[in-house]
Design an enzyme around this catalytic site. Structure first.
Site, mmCIF file in Angstrom:
data_model
loop_
_atom_site.group_PDB
_atom_site.id
_atom_site.type_symbol
_atom_site.label_atom_id
_atom_site.label_comp_id
_atom_site.label_asym_id
_atom_site.label_seq_id
_atom_site.Cartn_x
_atom_site.Cartn_y
_atom_site.Cartn_z
ATOM 1 N N HIS A 7 5.798 2.234 -3.768
ATOM 2 C CA HIS A 7 5.639 2.268 -2.243
ATOM 3 C C HIS A 7 5.588 1.119 -1.633
ATOM 4 C CE1 HIS A 7 4.075 4.756 1.062
ATOM 5 N NE2 HIS A 7 3.336 3.626 1.477
ATOM 6 N N ASP A 23 6.545 6.186 -6.501
ATOM 7 C CA ASP A 23 5.472 6.113 -5.482
ATOM 8 C C ASP A 23 4.185 6.953 -5.636
ATOM 9 O OD1 ASP A 23 4.056 6.169 -3.087
ATOM 10 O OD2 ASP A 23 5.981 5.803 -1.973
ATOM 11 N N SER A 72 5.923 3.870 5.646
ATOM 12 C CA SER A 72 4.605 4.266 5.065
ATOM 13 C C SER A 72 4.111 5.184 6.530
ATOM 14 C CB SER A 72 3.815 3.459 4.487
ATOM 15 O OG SER A 72 2.661 4.369 3.801
#
Length: 285
Positions: A263, A230, A151
């Site tokens: 995610h 996600d 991320s």
């Protein structure tokens, strides 16, 4: 001579050691924490080293606890280093006002705007100070160094890796913020840390960097995995823009899209072995 860091705790793990450490960092003018997994092979000489950069709200503990990387790292004989995601405990105005800016959200850049510029220098911390400390006090082979992240940390790994090919020979990312100049997370962070000059923002945007990577140096192939369930994919991550940039510059990118995955670290845990083997093939090749 005593070591320039404090050992918080150490734990045996798959024949190696997971350690958590704290030191006073000159680059951030603050106490910084980091974690290291030292594989059993390090007892016999220097080993390859991978730096993992974590995402928003994470700490140096998150990857070591959640990713399930140590078993494969022990098998492959690779060291894992995970820094914290920002300086902490500075009491800067607004540092904890939101989860996506300030504490836990250093974005792996060197801030130029007050009050962040004095302390939020994570780019320099990771590429210079932490790397020098690891090289001096742990059995890491500096010639076999790679970087990866998740991320916000995926953004950091791509940026640091692409900008420093002489340091990082292998690069990968899980669900990275691929084009921060074009998403709310990146725009908020860059405005606060770097000010209004969007040209300066481009120096910390992986898509912008990948589009202009020159032939020869800096052509490290990229591995990126992205879950298609996600919740941040459409608004924040934009892997398709990185894909377009790499196609433009003919930079090799393996972008794998996974149906049903979100995610978090459950997604990462299933792919961590692929990433470690990707790095070791390059670093030992």
């Amino acid at each position: 001579m005593s070591e320039p860091f404090e050992t918080i705790s150490q734990h045996r793990c798959f024949g190696g050691t997971v350690g958590f450490y704290r030191h006073q960092a000159a680059s951030t003018q603050s106490a910084m924490r980091f974690a290291v997994f030292t594989p059993p092979q390090a007892a016999h000489g220097a080993v390859p080293v991978l730096y993992f950069l974590a995402g928003l709200t994470c700490t140096e503990e998150t990857f070591m606890i959640k990713a399930g990387a140590q078993r494969v790292a022990a098998e492959l004989g690779v060291m894992l280093v995970a820094p914290d995601t920002s300086p902490r405990g500075l009491n800067l105005p607004g540092e904890s006002a939101s989860w996506d800016f300030g504490v836990g959200a250093g974005f792996y850049l060197d801030a130029t705007e007050a009050p962040w510029s004095k302390h939020f220098r994570m780019y320099r911390y990771v590429t210079e100070e932490l790397r020098a400390l690891i090289g001096a006090h742990f059995p890491a082979d500096p010639a076999r160094t790679g970087i990866f992240g998740h991320s916000m940390g995926g953004h950091g790994a791509l940026v640091l890796g692409l900008r420093n090919p002489q340091i990082y020979r292998s690069i990968s990312a899980f669900a990275p913020i691929s084009a921060p100049r074009q998403c709310p997370w990146g725009q908020k962070a860059f405005s606060g840390y770097l000010g209004p000059d969007r040209g300066q923002w481009a120096e910390y945007d992986a898509t912008e960097i990948a589009a202009r990577v020159p032939d020869g140096a800096g052509r490290t192939p990229l591995l990126v995995d992205q879950g298609l369930a996600d919740p941040y994919l459409a608004e924040q991550l934009h892997p398709h823009l990185l894909e377009q940039a790499c196609r433009q510059s003919e930079l090799k990118l393996t972008l794998r899209r996974h149906e049903g995955y979100d995610h978090g670290y459950y997604f990462m845990a299933g792919l961590i072995e692929d990433h470690l083997r990707h790095h070791v093939r390059i670093l030992n090749g």
